[in-house]
Enzyme design. Structure first.
Site, PDB file in Angstrom:
ATOM      1  N   ASP A   1      -9.663  -5.980   1.627  1.00 47.81           N
ATOM      2  CA  ASP A   1      -8.177  -6.869   1.310  1.00 47.81           C
ATOM      3  C   ASP A   1      -7.961  -8.032   1.833  1.00 47.81           C
ATOM      4  OD1 ASP A   1      -7.278  -4.459   0.271  1.00 47.81           O
ATOM      5  OD2 ASP A   1      -6.655  -3.503   2.251  1.00 47.81           O
TER       6      ASP A   1
ATOM      7  N   ASP B   1      -5.057  -3.217   4.631  1.00 42.51           N
ATOM      8  CA  ASP B   1      -5.733  -2.661   5.796  1.00 42.51           C
ATOM      9  C   ASP B   1      -7.097  -2.750   5.872  1.00 42.51           C
ATOM     10  OD1 ASP B   1      -6.346  -0.811   4.006  1.00 42.51           O
ATOM     11  OD2 ASP B   1      -5.045   0.726   5.030  1.00 42.51           O
TER      12      ASP B   1
ATOM     13  N   ASP C   1       0.914  -1.407   0.071  1.00 40.15           N
ATOM     14  CA  ASP C   1      -0.027  -0.014  -0.043  1.00 40.15           C
ATOM     15  C   ASP C   1       0.956   1.259   0.115  1.00 40.15           C
ATOM     16  OD1 ASP C   1      -2.332  -1.170  -0.163  1.00 40.15           O
ATOM     17  OD2 ASP C   1      -2.683  -1.172   2.208  1.00 40.15           O
TER      18      ASP C   1
END
Length: 846
Positions: free
Chosen positions: A589, A585, A282
């Site tokens: 996901d 997170d 990310d």
């Protein structure tokens, strides 16, 4: 709290030390040794029986202490990962440990969080919960105000607020806690491979033992002596200390990772993380500091305003405002502050934000522009809202203003442009010019800013619920650019990844230009053709897997990616041959984290879904911590290889000595009890010490190993073979020479046993590194290893001088001259292994 107790469920009691100690004896090898002890008693050989019994007790005690310690360390690590809950106490939102909840607490729920206790809901906004844990119903259930929400269930969508009605054992899940058992974790791949390796060794040893037994029988050896020899050889060659050493190596790696802010959920992840060839990371909070601050405001007519950074609303302002632009900027700041669920709280004269970092940054900018949230909420009472969801790419709220209903929206510029018919130009609403606005957005994105757009509108009628079909014919108010600085340690961490042969790709929902700028700032080498968007993924998915795989082979930045598309990216990277570690997170996901080779969840901003789907949790959400974890994973695997090399080579050498002795017709070189002493006592001390080796310093300077590569690869096979020949043939030569010089059998065995203890000591130092010379390593870098080598040698010398042990083992004190000569002979093994390493280094450099 005094009345109801902490909000926890009873956990299964960990096994006691006695239980762990008894478990050490449930092993086929132990059964063979027990049979040998019984047979010794039958033939009235009390000394051998007692010795075997003592060795078994010592071995069981060592194994139990190590396993018990590893279990306590794992439990301590588990305590670092406590579930949390957001509560409202004294009118202030607070993040607390879920175990501190009590009946009457007001709890806030959001998508991705696990319900911490049984709740009676007061407010719901599109709230849906997965209650399959309790009901078995796979579809999420929609919740309304006054409905119940049960502890342990998962919020899959929306927001909610409720009052705690029950905690701990009084919750619905608490009532059936005794009936719920956790499915046992699957066995680590490494342990499966090691068991297969041990089985193969056992088959080979069995063949060798049978061959030697047949030869011994033909030579007329006593049946008891033959059986004891067979038992001793089996103990010699089967690396029974390996499972304990592996557990110790992995437990130590887990502890070291915890110090580097990496909490390991499942033990296989220690090995797997060290094997990864690609990290899909990310951006926000992982590569960046997750400290968003609004810096630029751009109105549709091109007017740019500068906002002072930081969330301290007592200092700073918006520069560039004047009488003409003030009204238009204020309307934009209204749209920033109203569809906003964050709060700014002052504690001890310090302002801090509570809520999503984007909302906090926008709220701070609004305050600096003179728009205070509590004031405008009084003028625009909230009717309903659509909370932000990644799939929607926007958030909206409906407010009553006199007789009309006002809509305020914030979100991705392209999403809002599709909703708008007009834009604000110099105080006049004109038809929207999407090309012009897109160019303005790209201007902000090229500076590496995260860009959000804002819009407003009025509807005549509403039943009080804001729905997606209301979001049309809006007026585009402008855009805000926000900056989230790169973590200072990230560029060096990405450079370390390149040195380690690990590729790094970034997966983000941000605009492609913003994403590419951030990627380059982070140290990633990104070319124009390596930036892929969610639309590209969507298009290639329609064409088929091959198209997706071709796309992901060259991509380095994935922008405007929907969370659901992350799974497609991960699976494609795996099909392309990568061993993938992926960070996440959000609730969406979960599938990607679950199906990646290593799932890495964010400990600070991660949802409960993400944490429970992942193998590893980063307590600091920092990319550099992943790299530290990879390093420790490689150290753990290297230590396991060191133990395998040491045990396999010394065990095989003892079999070779016996085989040569049998074929040449000389007496049995070592007694059964001597073999047991050699392998269960002296060797058992040193192999565990190898599992504690620290990093050599070059773990990130070479490519990751192939995850399918066997422990016993070509290099280890060659080195084990050479070490076995040196120790086996050397030991046989020494034993044959001693007999030819007139030494009695007992004296020759005494010296041969000492030689093999010295061989083990030398081989322990040889095993410390596969690449580095013994003389280039810090002698005291692993003090436990030095102590273990000295202890093994000291224990054997002490046994020579203790009458009971000396009589049982058939050994006696030796002279310093004899000891020195044997040490010199054993050191030849170090010379051969050093030549091996030198040859391998020369070939690599060539």
């Amino acid at each position: 709290m005094a009345e109801y107790g902490p909000n926890v469920l009873p956990e299964a009691r960990p096994p006691s030390f006695i239980g762990i100690f008894l478990k050490q004896f449930f092993n086929p090898l132990i059964y063979i040794l027990l049979l040998a002890a019984v047979l010794s008693l039958i033939v009235s050989d009390l000394r051998d029986a007692v010795f075997i019994g003592i060795v078994l007790l010592i071995n069981g005690m060592i194994g139990a202490v190590q396993e018990y310690s590893a279990g306590r360390e794992a439990a301590a690590l588990k305590k670092l990962e406590q579930p949390s809950a957001i509560v409202i106490r004294d009118g202030i939102s607070r993040l607390i440990d879920a175990c501190e909840l009590v009946p009457g607490d007001v709890v806030l729920l959001e998508a991705g969080s696990r319900v911490p206790a049984d709740l009676m809901l007061q407010e719901c906004v599109d709230l849906q919960c997965d209650e399959s844990l309790l009901t078995g119903e796979s579809l999420p259930l929609k919740k309304t105000a006054s409905a119940s929400c049960f502890a342990g269930t998962m919020v899959t969508r929306g927001r909610g607020k409720g009052v705690v009605s029950a905690t701990g054992l009084r919750t619905e899940i608490g009532k059936i806690a005794q009936e719920i058992s956790r499915r046992p974790l699957s066995e680590p791949p490494l342990m499966i491979r090691m068991k297969r390796f041990t089985r193969n060794i056992a088959v080979g040893v069995s063949g060798a033992v049978v061959l030697l037994a047949v030869i011994g029988f033909l030579r007329g050896m006593d049946i008891h002596e033959l059986f004891m020899m067979s038992v001793g050889l089996a103990v010699s060659a089967i690396p029974e200390g390996l499972p304990i050493a592996i557990s110790i190596a992995l437990a130590i790696a887990m502890r070291r990772m915890a110090k580097a802010n990496v909490i390991v959920h499942h033990m296989p992840a220690v090995e797997a993380l060290g094997s990864c060839t690609l990290i899909a990371t990310d951006k926000t909070g992982t590569l960046t500091l997750n400290e968003l601050t609004a810096t630029d405001i751009l109105l549709p007519d091109g007017t740019e305003l500068i906002c002072d950074t930081g969330i301290d609303i007592t200092s700073g302002s918006i520069r560039g405002k004047n009488a003409i632009t003030s009204e238009r900027a204020t309307r934009l700041l209204h749209a920033a502050a109203l569809p906003n669920e964050a709060k700014l709280i002052q504690e001890e004269n310090v302002w801090r934000g509570m809520g999503d970092t984007v909302d906090v940054a926008l709220l701070a900018a609004a305050h600096k522009g003179g728009v205070r949230q509590q004031d405008i909420e009084a003028h625009y009472p909230l009717v309903s809202r659509i909370p932000y969801e990644p799939d929607l790419k926007y958030a909206a709220s409906l407010h009553r203003r006199q007789e009309s209903m006002h809509i305020f929206v914030k979100g991705a510029p392209e999403a809002l442009m599709a909703m708008c018919e007009y834009m604000e130009m110099n105080g006049v609403s004109t038809p929207i010019n999407t090309d012009m606005l897109t160019a303005q957005k790209e201007h902000l994105a090229e500076s590496g800013l995260r860009v959000l757009a804002f819009a407003e509108g009025i509807i005549d009628k509403s039943d009080g619920a804001l729905r997606h079909h209301h979001l049309v014919n809006l007026t585009f108010l402008g855009m805000v650019g926000m900056q989230d600085p790169i973590r200072p340690e990230v560029p060096q961490a990405i450079k370390a990844c390149r040195s380690a042969g690990i590729e790094v790709v970034m997966v983000t929902g941000d605009d492609p230009k913003t994403a590419s700028v951030i990627a380059r700032q982070a140290g990633m080498e990104v070319e124009a053709g390596q930036i892929v968007t969610g639309m590209d993924i969507e298009r290639t998915e329609i064409e088929g897997q091959d198209s997706v795989d071709r796309l992901t082979r060259q991509a380095r930045v994935y922008a405007r990616v929907k969370p659901a598309q992350k799974l497609a990216i991960v699976l494609s990277l795996a099909r392309n041959g990568h061993f993938v570690a992926v960070t996440g997170d959000g609730v969406n996901d979960g599938p990607a984290l679950k199906h990646a080779h290593v799932g890495v969840a964010m400990g600070r901003k991660g949802t409960d879904v993400a944490k429970e789907s992942a193998d590893i949790i980063l307590t600091d959400d920092n990319f550099a911590s992943i790299v530290a974890g990879i390093r420790e994973g490689r150290v753990a695997y290297a230590n396991i290889r060191k133990v395998v090399f040491m045990l396999a080579s010394t065990g095989a050498a003892e079999v070779v000595v016996f085989l040569l002795a049998m074929l040449s017709g000389i007496p049995m070189p070592l007694l059964a009890v001597q073999l047991l002493w050699l392998n269960l006592v002296t060797n058992g001390i040193q192999d565990v010490a190898l599992a504690c080796e620290k990093a050599e310093g070059d773990e990130l300077n070479h490519k990751p190993r192939n995850p399918r590569e066997p422990i016993f690869d070509r290099v280890m096979t060659r080195r084990v073979l050479h070490a076995t020949v040196v120790m086996g043939a050397g030991g046989f030569a020494v034993f044959w020479w001693l007999l030819s010089q007139g030494y009695a059998e007992a004296e020759a065995r005494n010296l041969l046993l000492l030689l093999f203890v010295l061989f083990e000591n030398v081989q322990t130092f040889n095993s410390r590194s596969e690449r580095r010379s013994v003389f280039r390593q810090g002698f005291l870098a692993n003090p436990f290893l030095v102590i273990s080598v000295l202890a093994a040698q000291g224990l054997h010398i002490a046994a020579m001088h203790i009458p009971v042990l000396a009589d049982t083992l058939g050994i006696a004190p030796v002279t310093w001259r004899e000891w020195g000569c044997l040490l010199l002979a054993a050191s030849f093994l170090m010379i051969v292994m050093e030549m091996e390493k030198w040859w391998d280094r020369s070939r690599r450099q060539a």
